[in-house]
Motif scaffolding. Structure first.
Motif, PDB file in Angstrom:
ATOM      1  N   ALA A 121      56.101  33.777  40.551  1.00  0.00           N
ATOM      2  CA  ALA A 121      56.561  34.804  41.269  1.00  0.00           C
ATOM      3  C   ALA A 121      56.704  36.004  40.497  1.00  0.00           C
ATOM      4  O   ALA A 121      56.461  37.114  40.949  1.00  0.00           O
ATOM      5  CB  ALA A 121      58.114  34.405  41.810  1.00  0.00           C
ATOM      6  N   VAL A 122      57.271  35.933  39.386  1.00  0.00           N
ATOM      7  CA  VAL A 122      57.410  37.151  38.403  1.00  0.00           C
ATOM      8  C   VAL A 122      56.180  37.570  38.042  1.00  0.00           C
ATOM      9  O   VAL A 122      55.828  38.678  37.921  1.00  0.00           O
ATOM     10  CB  VAL A 122      58.124  36.595  37.035  1.00  0.00           C
ATOM     11  CG1 VAL A 122      58.065  37.730  36.002  1.00  0.00           C
ATOM     12  CG2 VAL A 122      59.428  36.225  37.141  1.00  0.00           C
ATOM     13  N   ASP A 128      51.811  43.334  40.365  1.00  0.00           N
ATOM     14  CA  ASP A 128      51.777  44.663  41.297  1.00  0.00           C
ATOM     15  C   ASP A 128      52.235  45.904  40.940  1.00  0.00           C
ATOM     16  O   ASP A 128      51.947  46.966  41.164  1.00  0.00           O
ATOM     17  CB  ASP A 128      52.415  44.062  42.803  1.00  0.00           C
ATOM     18  CG  ASP A 128      51.666  43.180  43.509  1.00  0.00           C
ATOM     19  OD1 ASP A 128      50.430  43.154  43.262  1.00  0.00           O
ATOM     20  OD2 ASP A 128      52.248  42.475  44.538  1.00  0.00           O
ATOM     21  N   LYS A 129      53.550  45.539  40.416  1.00  0.00           N
ATOM     22  CA  LYS A 129      54.483  46.891  39.967  1.00  0.00           C
ATOM     23  C   LYS A 129      53.868  47.511  38.715  1.00  0.00           C
ATOM     24  O   LYS A 129      54.461  48.634  38.515  1.00  0.00           O
ATOM     25  CB  LYS A 129      55.972  46.237  39.836  1.00  0.00           C
ATOM     26  CG  LYS A 129      56.246  45.711  41.062  1.00  0.00           C
ATOM     27  CD  LYS A 129      56.726  46.627  42.271  1.00  0.00           C
ATOM     28  CE  LYS A 129      57.050  46.316  43.563  1.00  0.00           C
ATOM     29  NZ  LYS A 129      57.332  47.220  44.677  1.00  0.00           N
ATOM     30  N   GLY A 130      53.355  46.556  37.740  1.00  0.00           N
ATOM     31  CA  GLY A 130      52.921  47.304  36.471  1.00  0.00           C
ATOM     32  C   GLY A 130      53.837  46.609  35.606  1.00  0.00           C
ATOM     33  O   GLY A 130      55.078  46.350  35.735  1.00  0.00           O
ATOM     34  N   MET A 273      47.764  50.238  30.062  1.00  0.00           N
ATOM     35  CA  MET A 273      47.241  49.756  31.079  1.00  0.00           C
ATOM     36  C   MET A 273      48.270  49.370  32.142  1.00  0.00           C
ATOM     37  O   MET A 273      49.560  49.010  31.770  1.00  0.00           O
ATOM     38  CB  MET A 273      46.522  48.471  30.858  1.00  0.00           C
ATOM     39  CG  MET A 273      45.180  48.874  29.917  1.00  0.00           C
ATOM     40  SD  MET A 273      44.951  47.212  28.853  1.00  0.00           S
ATOM     41  CE  MET A 273      43.547  46.606  30.178  1.00  0.00           C
ATOM     42  N   HIS A 274      47.950  49.174  33.402  1.00  0.00           N
ATOM     43  CA  HIS A 274      49.092  48.821  34.574  1.00  0.00           C
ATOM     44  C   HIS A 274      49.695  47.371  33.939  1.00  0.00           C
ATOM     45  O   HIS A 274      50.804  47.184  34.049  1.00  0.00           O
ATOM     46  CB  HIS A 274      48.175  48.580  35.719  1.00  0.00           C
ATOM     47  CG  HIS A 274      49.085  48.315  36.863  1.00  0.00           C
ATOM     48  ND1 HIS A 274      50.106  49.166  37.463  1.00  0.00           N
ATOM     49  CD2 HIS A 274      49.203  47.087  37.660  1.00  0.00           C
ATOM     50  CE1 HIS A 274      50.800  48.512  38.604  1.00  0.00           C
ATOM     51  NE2 HIS A 274      49.995  47.326  38.544  1.00  0.00           N
ATOM     52  N   ASN A 275      48.652  46.399  33.477  1.00  0.00           N
ATOM     53  CA  ASN A 275      49.048  45.318  33.156  1.00  0.00           C
ATOM     54  C   ASN A 275      48.088  45.160  31.743  1.00  0.00           C
ATOM     55  O   ASN A 275      46.907  45.240  32.156  1.00  0.00           O
ATOM     56  CB  ASN A 275      49.047  44.200  33.912  1.00  0.00           C
ATOM     57  CG  ASN A 275      50.318  43.783  34.604  1.00  0.00           C
ATOM     58  OD1 ASN A 275      51.618  43.668  33.983  1.00  0.00           O
ATOM     59  ND2 ASN A 275      50.656  44.145  35.997  1.00  0.00           N
ATOM     60  N   GLY A 276      48.548  44.411  30.621  1.00  0.00           N
ATOM     61  CA  GLY A 276      47.568  44.151  29.763  1.00  0.00           C
ATOM     62  C   GLY A 276      46.737  42.963  29.900  1.00  0.00           C
ATOM     63  O   GLY A 276      46.868  42.342  30.913  1.00  0.00           O
TER      64      GLY A 276
END
Ligand SMILES: NC(=O)CC[C@H](N)C(=O)O
Length: 368
Positions: A121-122, A128-130, A273-276
């Motif tokens: 879930a995390v 989504d949120k970055g 990045m939004h996520n690495g």
């Protein structure tokens, strides 16, 4: 600590989202940018990788600690993540090669870890949120934690190399080895040094703020810019070192943060990045050979691909196949190349170890 004694613990994200879990060992509170690593193995190498300094690590593998720890699997001399978030923490471990439990290791290093978190879930939330800052704590006073979290620094613009770099220069490898390398330690992983030493290199490792002249005084055959934590932008001394090396067309290889430094030294930008990318099965395409490589990755910043495309001195050599971001580049008329990922593995596959051979070849061409 016995399983029954474990306390309630929470993960609080900067946007106020809360996930509940249990403490693993020590009580306390730990801050950092939350990031996730998808590797199924290699937790000790990840936890001790200096590039993770200042980050709260979430491991997506369902079991952490199940094969214990081994002193040979350290990527630096201590744990570098600021805290751990996992699903199941194994208090029992089984492996012939293990010399201790992960629990004892955490206790010695005073690392806060929380488990029984719904890690899927995390991850789905922060995908989504970055990437964002977070806190893990056995203190459940949410309002006070929220206040404290406001004071924790943003990763964007943050200089962290100084926190993990060696204070004094040191040597690695056999001093009679045929090739000498000056390596700038902006957070170097041990397995990079092992890879170079195994290929006949004697390495002098320099603190993050050393000058080109200091590196040059070792009279090396080649120069290396290491991986490391934080944003590459504030590392002006390292960028200056890269400029001086490139100006003289000396053999240069950069990995991850080092690759980003080479870009910035040439007016090529980097961005967060939004996520690495953090894991050990990231697909990369080598554009020079057309071959795919499964790679080990750990980065939250990346070099702007368009800037490299528009720079007449550079060409793109590797592309990340999941999102088409830049994974490697080289200079057309200089002895300089770099990659965003980790050919040294530890953890991860060895598909890209040929990059170290390439560096040695580049050095030998000049030495002849
Ligand atoms: N492994 C690394 O060198 C990471 C480089 C940089 N700190 C990033 O997050 O992109």
């Amino acid at each position: 600590m016995k399983y029954s004694q474990r306390k309630k613990a929470i993960l609080l994200l900067a946007d106020g989202t809360i996930f509940e879990g249990k403490s693993v060992g020590t009580d306390g509170t730990a801050f950092g940018e939350i990031c996730y690593n998808t590797g199924m193995t290699g937790y000790q190498e990840v936890f001790t990788d200096p590039s993770y300094f200042g980050q709260l690590m979430l491991t997506t593998n369902a079991h952490i600690g199940n094969y214990g720890v081994n002193s040979e699997e350290m990527e630096s001399d201590s744990i570098k993540i600021s805290g751990l978030v996992c699903k199941n923490f194994s208090f029992n471990y089984s492996r012939v090669k293990a010399d201790d439990s992960l629990e004892n290791f955490f206790e010695k290093e005073n690392l806060l870890a929380i488990s029984d978190i719904d890690t899927r879930a995390v991850v789905s939330y922060i995908r989504d949120k970055g990437a964002m800052n977070a806190v893990i704590s056995t203190d459940t006073d949410i309002e006070s934690l929220k206040e404290q979290l406001k004071g924790s620094p943003e990763m964007n613009g943050l200089e962290l190399a100084s926190k993990v770099s060696t204070k004094e220069p040191y040597f690695f490898g056999d001093e009679n080895a045929p090739i000498k390398i000056s390596a700038l330690d902006i957070g170097i992983k041990k397995n990079i040094l092992r890879n170079l030493a195994n290929r006949g290199c004697y390495i002098k490792v320099f603190p993050y703020n050393s000058s080109f002249e200091e590196l040059e005084a070792f009279n090396p055959d080649g120069y290396f810019l290491s991986n490391g934590p934080g944003d590459p932008n504030p590392l002006k001394d390292a960028q200056q070192v890269a400029k001086e090396i490139i100006k003289r067309d000396l053999p240069l290889f950069g990995i991850c943060l080092g690759h980003q430094i080479i870009a910035l030294a040439n007016g090529i930008s980097t961005y967060k990045m939004h996520n690495g990318h953090r894991g050990i099965n990231h697909p990369v395409k080598n554009l020079l050979t057309g071959k795919g490589e499964v790679t080990s990755q750990n980065h939250g910043f990346v070099v702007t691909k368009e800037d490299v495309e528009n720079h007449s001195d550079f060409e793109i050599t590797h592309i990340h196949l999941n999102d088409d971001t830049l994974a490697g580049m080289r200079m057309k008329n200089k002895n300089c190349f770099s990659v965003q990922y980790h050919p040294e593995a530890s953890p991860g596959p060895h598909d890209s170890a040929y990059l170290f051979d390439q560096f040695i070849e580049n050095i030998k061409k000049v030495k002849k």
